[in-house]
Design a protein around this motif. Sequence first.
Motif, mmCIF file in Angstrom:
data_model
loop_
_atom_site.group_PDB
_atom_site.id
_atom_site.type_symbol
_atom_site.label_atom_id
_atom_site.label_comp_id
_atom_site.label_asym_id
_atom_site.label_seq_id
_atom_site.Cartn_x
_atom_site.Cartn_y
_atom_site.Cartn_z
ATOM 1 N N ALA A 1 14.130 97.201 58.972
ATOM 2 C CA ALA A 1 13.850 98.309 59.867
ATOM 3 C C ALA A 1 13.965 99.654 59.242
ATOM 4 C CB ALA A 1 14.809 98.165 60.995
ATOM 5 N N LYS A 2 14.744 99.841 58.362
ATOM 6 C CA LYS A 2 14.930 101.199 57.864
ATOM 7 C C LYS A 2 13.894 101.639 56.889
ATOM 8 C CE LYS A 2 19.232 101.893 56.431
ATOM 9 N NZ LYS A 2 20.303 101.749 55.353
ATOM 10 N N GLN A 3 13.019 100.573 56.356
ATOM 11 C CA GLN A 3 11.924 100.545 55.429
ATOM 12 C C GLN A 3 10.657 101.010 56.404
ATOM 13 O OE1 GLN A 3 11.156 97.259 52.819
ATOM 14 N NE2 GLN A 3 13.313 96.902 52.805
ATOM 15 N N TRP A 4 10.573 100.440 57.369
ATOM 16 C CA TRP A 4 9.217 100.346 58.221
ATOM 17 C C TRP A 4 9.216 101.428 59.370
ATOM 18 C CZ3 TRP A 4 9.200 94.434 58.017
ATOM 19 C CH2 TRP A 4 8.838 94.080 57.072
ATOM 20 N N THR A 5 10.639 101.868 59.870
ATOM 21 C CA THR A 5 10.599 102.929 60.973
ATOM 22 C C THR A 5 10.991 104.251 60.418
ATOM 23 O OG1 THR A 5 12.755 102.267 61.458
ATOM 24 C CG2 THR A 5 10.926 100.927 62.618
#
Length: 482
Positions: A295-299
């Motif tokens: 989630a941290k990478q993609w949002t």
Amino acid sequence: MTVLKALKKIFGKAEGEQPNPVTPPPVTPSAPRVQPDASADKPSRSASPRTAEAAEKPLQSKEKPAKPRRERPAKPVDTWKLEDFAVVPAEGKTRFHDFKLSPELMHAIHDLGFPYCTPIQAQVLGYTLSGRDAIGRAQTGTGKTAAFLISIITQLLQTPPPKERYMGEPRALIIAPTRELVVQIAKDAADLTKYTGLNVMSFVGGMDFDKQLKLLESRFCDILVATPGRLLDFNQRGEVHLDMVEVMVLDEADRMLDMGFIPQVRQIIRQTPMKGERQTLLFSATFTEDVMNLAKQWTTEPAIVEIEPENVASDTVEQHVYAVAGSDKYKLLYNLITQNDWIRVMVFANRKDEVRRIEERLTRDGISAVQMSGDVPQHKRIRALEGFREGKIRVMVATDVAGRGIHVDAISHVINFTLPETPDDYVHRIGRTGRAGSSGTSISFAGEDDAYALPAIEALLGRKIACEMPPDELLKPVPRKH
């Protein structure tokens, strides 16, 4: 004169004859120009061969007289108004009226009979309708699919499509781990978009590639729902382009991790706009460290929404465990179904061969049953699910491929023929019953080979489940069919 006569004779013209008119050489007619479709700003990158053939086909000189057409009844005018969807404000509840949703979307929500938002819908829509990224955690059956679909539809209706656009350029992309979940999401999306003019398409493996391609070439794709593998097939062949994705949804992220799909998902996401230029929504039943890292990478600065039920398993599901020898499990299953006259039951087993054997024995013993596992071709799985949903089939026997994302109303009982090895799967299995506030019952068979899984399940539930011995009448031999 003599010379003149001689010349005419040489050129084959007798005196007094009229010269023949000069006939020009035949001209090959050029193929008629194909007029571009007025509805499309840009042709498909994969032009349909049928279009070219139709353009070059010569007109027939003789045509059969057309049959007189019957007068078609005038299409009824849609007179629905928002006033027809009256919902009284209630304390502690959020109405769909409380958000700025289009009349077309509200009409569809009204048709589906949803007056109030579920908790995750109320919380997620508060963020996503303003364009924020979001990460949602909620158990199955909580309404998260409608939450992200309503957000997507609102975004696409508020923002006009780009003028330059290819057929295979979806504006919203939803990735889900299983074929059944993709089909279910696409069905829900079709229900919610039916008054909007938006097109929904679904791509899954195990179904005819050419048919899916023909659909893609026939109209613009607004919302695309797909499994990772089949989406990559289309993308790598140049049929689907993800450069115009405005909203991207990853559903069941924890399941995609478990199934090893994350490398494929990474490839897909690299084809979409940068994360600051698209809205990203990620949903998961659990928030593990791996899920949060993704989630941290993609949002970008996502809102985090967690819906905690009072208990991990629904309060509406009555849970039982029968201690039974492995050799008696089938007798117990048969007698439970027949003696209680159950008409819509899901039976779960851990392995595909178990599923096949149970389904074959039930069918042989006069109980209509279908199987749902990775070995069953996709078209048969869809047909089996529809037969079960319509009540034509009494029992669906499944592996955990059917543990999530399958919505069938009025499943009265879930039976764990074998206890799952992962406690989370137990929760998803029994979540097939007791949906939307209705009551349901789960019965688990704990044998010598799988009773070891019970303590971990009880630890997840936070309580003990009483282990019972089945009464003698439920262990009677199965009558032979002649």
